[in-house]
Design an enzyme around this catalytic site. Structure first.
Site, PDB file in Angstrom:
ATOM      1  N   GLY A   1       0.811  -1.206   0.000  1.00  0.00           N
ATOM      2  CA  GLY A   1       0.000   0.000   0.000  1.00  0.00           C
ATOM      3  C   GLY A   1       0.841   1.251   0.000  1.00  0.00           C
TER       4      GLY A   1
ATOM      5  CB  CYS B   1       5.646   2.050   6.719  1.00  0.00           C
ATOM      6  SG  CYS B   1       5.046   3.605   6.058  1.00  0.00           S
ATOM      7  CG  LEU B   2       6.855   1.884   0.450  1.00  0.00           C
ATOM      8  CD1 LEU B   2       6.091   2.453  -0.733  1.00  0.00           C
ATOM      9  CD2 LEU B   2       8.049   1.070  -0.018  1.00  0.00           C
TER      10      LEU B   2
ATOM     11  CG  HIS C   1       0.600   6.720   5.650  1.00  0.00           C
ATOM     12  ND1 HIS C   1       1.812   7.142   6.159  1.00  0.00           N
ATOM     13  CD2 HIS C   1       0.765   5.407   5.344  1.00  0.00           C
ATOM     14  CE1 HIS C   1       2.665   6.124   6.162  1.00  0.00           C
ATOM     15  NE2 HIS C   1       2.060   5.059   5.681  1.00  0.00           N
TER      16      HIS C   1
ATOM     17  CD  GLN D   1       3.405   6.012   2.546  1.00  0.00           C
ATOM     18  OE1 GLN D   1       2.475   5.413   2.040  1.00  0.00           O
ATOM     19  NE2 GLN D   1       4.484   5.399   3.021  1.00  0.00           N
TER      20      GLN D   1
ATOM     21  CG  HIS E   1      -0.023   0.982   7.370  1.00  0.00           C
ATOM     22  ND1 HIS E   1       1.032   0.594   8.162  1.00  0.00           N
ATOM     23  CD2 HIS E   1       0.507   1.817   6.437  1.00  0.00           C
ATOM     24  CE1 HIS E   1       2.142   1.177   7.739  1.00  0.00           C
ATOM     25  NE2 HIS E   1       1.845   1.932   6.693  1.00  0.00           N
ATOM     26  CD  GLU E   2      -0.910   2.409   2.937  1.00  0.00           C
ATOM     27  OE1 GLU E   2      -0.534   3.599   2.872  1.00  0.00           O
ATOM     28  OE2 GLU E   2      -0.117   1.461   3.075  1.00  0.00           O
TER      29      GLU E   2
HETATM   30 NI    NI Z   1       2.935   3.197   5.419  1.00  0.00          NI
END
Ligand code: NI
Length: 168
Positions: A47, A97-98, A143, A52, A139-140
């Protein structure tokens, strides 16, 4: 479809709240393609959320269908202005997470959710989700509210783990 640079913790911009998407125009469609390219660049991820890559709008992409362990899922989803309408149950699970490339963490999430969102053309849609897909969406959406999994772990001392190689 250029991949954009991923903002990495502790970049302050990851803490901002994102705005609702109001215009479903060509520019949005182009951004979604860039966001997808960014998700798939480098190690790849299940995701990604618009903030981000520095765009403070409520746009996320989730796709858990390529996971090694197959889990129930709806395939590749582009979710605009996503809202969780119902939560049920809770379970602990490991997340990456990226924007936090060097660590994973144990986070408690709802097991099942009912999700309302718009598609890239503004059509309303609704999903019942469970397990890892529900986790990825939660999670997304975090963000979009300026939260990282690091903010969710019960204990920073025992629930955060260093990793050597980023894996899906
Ligand atoms: Ni993330």
């Amino acid at each position: 479809m250029p991949a954009r640079d991923i903002l990495v913790y502790p970049d302050e911009r990851l803490k901002y709240e994102s705005m609702e998407v109001e215009s479903f125009d060509d520019e949005l469609q182009e951004f979604i393609m860039d966001l997808e390219a960014s998700r798939c660049a480098g190690p790849g991820a299940v995701g990604i959320a618009a903030p981000q890559v520095g765009r403070l709008q409520r746009i996320v992409i989730v796709d858990v269908s390529a996971m090694r362990k197959s889990v129930p899922n709806h395939g590749h989803l582009v979710l605009i202005n996503p809202v969780i309408a119902e939560w049920e149950g809770h379970e602990i699970g490991r997340e990456g997470c990226l924007s936090v490339p060097d660590f994973t963490g144990n986070v408690i999430r709802a097991q099942r959710i009912r999700l309302q969102a718009q598609d890239p053309h503004g059509e309303l849609c609704e999903f019942e989700m469970q397990g890892f897909e529900a986790r990825a969406v939660q999670h997304e959406i975090d963000h979009l509210d300026g939260l990282l999994f690091l903010d969710r772990v019960v204990s920073r001392r025992t629930d955060i783990f260093r990793r050597k190689v980023y894996k899906k």
